[in-house]
Design a protein around this motif. Structure first.
Motif, PDB file in Angstrom:
ATOM      1  N   ASP A  32      25.208  81.425  83.854  1.00  0.00           N
ATOM      2  CA  ASP A  32      26.572  80.880  83.822  1.00  0.00           C
ATOM      3  C   ASP A  32      27.066  80.739  82.384  1.00  0.00           C
ATOM      4  O   ASP A  32      28.221  81.046  82.077  1.00  0.00           O
ATOM      5  CB  ASP A  32      26.606  79.526  84.517  1.00  0.00           C
ATOM      6  N   LEU A  33      26.171  80.280  81.498  1.00  0.00           N
ATOM      7  CA  LEU A  33      26.553  80.118  80.098  1.00  0.00           C
ATOM      8  C   LEU A  33      26.851  81.467  79.454  1.00  0.00           C
ATOM      9  O   LEU A  33      27.851  81.616  78.730  1.00  0.00           O
ATOM     10  CB  LEU A  33      25.429  79.395  79.349  1.00  0.00           C
ATOM     11  N   ILE A  34      25.996  82.469  79.708  1.00  0.00           N
ATOM     12  CA  ILE A  34      26.223  83.802  79.146  1.00  0.00           C
ATOM     13  C   ILE A  34      27.516  84.396  79.678  1.00  0.00           C
ATOM     14  O   ILE A  34      28.291  85.015  78.926  1.00  0.00           O
ATOM     15  CB  ILE A  34      25.018  84.718  79.468  1.00  0.00           C
ATOM     16  N   ASN A  35      27.786  84.209  80.955  1.00  0.00           N
ATOM     17  CA  ASN A  35      29.003  84.733  81.554  1.00  0.00           C
ATOM     18  C   ASN A  35      30.233  84.097  80.925  1.00  0.00           C
ATOM     19  O   ASN A  35      31.213  84.786  80.580  1.00  0.00           O
ATOM     20  CB  ASN A  35      28.988  84.471  83.067  1.00  0.00           C
ATOM     21  N   ALA A  36      30.209  82.789  80.756  1.00  0.00           N
ATOM     22  CA  ALA A  36      31.347  82.105  80.141  1.00  0.00           C
ATOM     23  C   ALA A  36      31.539  82.551  78.696  1.00  0.00           C
ATOM     24  O   ALA A  36      32.680  82.787  78.245  1.00  0.00           O
ATOM     25  CB  ALA A  36      31.141  80.591  80.215  1.00  0.00           C
ATOM     26  N   LEU A  37      30.441  82.685  77.945  1.00  0.00           N
ATOM     27  CA  LEU A  37      30.552  83.132  76.552  1.00  0.00           C
ATOM     28  C   LEU A  37      31.074  84.560  76.470  1.00  0.00           C
ATOM     29  O   LEU A  37      31.853  84.901  75.570  1.00  0.00           O
ATOM     30  CB  LEU A  37      29.188  83.027  75.866  1.00  0.00           C
TER      31      LEU A  37
END
Length: 403
Positions: A32-37
């Motif tokens: 989720d963090l990688i996707n948002a970044l």
């Protein structure tokens, strides 16, 4: 059959990772963090590339960042197609893939990377394909799914959808009517300005939705009076959607507050059960427990962490289960009695099967030094044991417990 189950389990796990995860699933939260970044970085690269001061010295870096993020979007889309069957378990493989591909999220995910690669195959349409890259901004809605506070916006708009559509329809009717009237009033006085009905629509839009640009305005007395009336109506009409959304926010937050304030009035009772190595539930998944319809596993505490009780979670020794069940109504209380064995009690040292009790008496539970013991026939009672039983007989020194 085993290989098929293994492949389906793998798809479910990948689906759990790429969808919005919970706190204990660190791999899903990392994705989720990688996707948002990636979403933020891609939009930042698109914006920064328009500045010449950035494009000339760092253009290659911005383009590389865009290439990496777009490739990530393509891989993400392929994974979501592959796991569509796990996301929609009630549908067949083709229908599940089609449902995701035709959904709003699926279309946005596709347009997030496809226009970037289409010019390689169709160079003539490079300019048109570049315009479709603007759709990437809609991927910001995926960030909206990661935060409950932002989800309130989606919930309000969804719940007030019909009212918003009605207000927008009223505004459109008012725009169309006012534009035709203003065209009729001003066309003869200034034919070069109000040349057709579209000029009246532009005037009505700038008047109703803004303070006006000053490029089109009435010069006749009747036209000015009509413009004043439309301006007053516009203030009221445009305020309707704002009021609907504001009321929706108040209702939503009030509902959340009521749920938190009155949560103690719930008719669900919870108990904690700790699993020992010899318990039959150890090694089984929650689905395999065969719990009655009215009993749920609300949470699992494992090594000081809370595990979400999905059906595929396998129970381990040392887990603490929080079980929930609907309580009895106020008119269906069961009175139990609790009795602590003193030194002179004749039950001391006797197994339960040898106790002189009536057939209507049932020993429900035995507590010994903080531990719960199963009241089987071979259990020998000891001094200090706390016995909880159901009986219609009178027992001396027994306290009544209302369940």
């Amino acid at each position: 059959m085993t290989d098929k189950n293994t492949r389906m389990a793998r798809r479910k796990r990948v689906s759990e990772i790429i969808e919005v995860g919970y706190d204990q699933d660190w791999l899903s939260r990392l994705y989720d963090l990688i996707n948002a970044l990636a979403i933020v970085a891609n939009l930042a690269a698109s914006i920064l590339y328009t500045f010449e001061a950035v494009r000339l010295p760092f253009g290659w870096l911005v383009l590389t960042l865009e290439q990496v993020t777009v490739a990530f979007f393509a891989v993400d889309y392929c994974l979501r197609l592959w796991t569509a069957r796990a996301l929609f378990p009630g549908l067949s493989e083709p229908r599940a893939v089609l449902k995701y591909a035709l959904s709003f999220s699926g279309v946005v995910d596709l347009l997030s990377f496809l226009p970037y690669y289409l010019p390689f195959f169709f160079p003539a349409g490079a300019v048109a394909f570049r315009m479709f890259r603007v759709v990437r901004i809609f991927r910001l809605f995926r960030i909206n799914a990661y935060y409950d506070s932002l989800n309130v916006i989606t919930q309000v708009i969804t719940s007030k959808g019909q009212q918003l559509l009605s207000s927008v329809f009223i505004i459109l009717v008012l725009m169309l009517a006012s534009s035709l009237c203003m065209y009729s009033l001003e066309h003869e006085a200034q034919p070069e300005v109000f040349t057709n009905a579209f000029s009246g629509i532009w005037w009505s839009v700038s008047t109703l939705l803004t303070v006006g640009y000053g490029d089109i305005y009435p010069i006749t007395t009747v036209g000015k009076l009509f413009g004043i009336i439309i301006s007053f109506l516009g203030v009221g009409m445009v305020a309707i959607p704002t009021g609907i959304i504001s009321a929706g926010f108040v209702d939503q937050y009030s509902r959340i507050k009521r749920l938190s304030e009155y949560a103690h009035e719930s008719d669900i009772h919870f108990i904690k059960v700790s699993l020992l190595p010899k318990d039959p539930w150890v090694g089984k998944t929650i689905v395999e427990l065969g719990l009655p319809a009215g009993v749920i596993v609300a949470a699992i505490q494992r090594n000081r962490k809370i595990v979400v009780p999905r059906g595929s979670v396998e129970l381990r020794a040392g887990d603490t289960l929080v079980l929930g069940a609907k309580s009895l109504g106020n008119d269906k209380h069961i009175d139990l009695k609790e009795m602590v064995l003193r030194s002179q009690n004749p039950w001391n040292g006797l197994p339960i099967r040898e106790l002189d009790i009536s057939r209507q008496t049932i020993i429900v539970m035995v507590r010994r030094k903080g531990n719960i013991l199963i009241p089987n026939g071979d259990l020998v009672l000891k001094e200090g044991d706390s016995i909880i039983l159901y009986t219609q007989s009178h027992l001396r020194d027994a306290n009544t417990i209302e369940v």
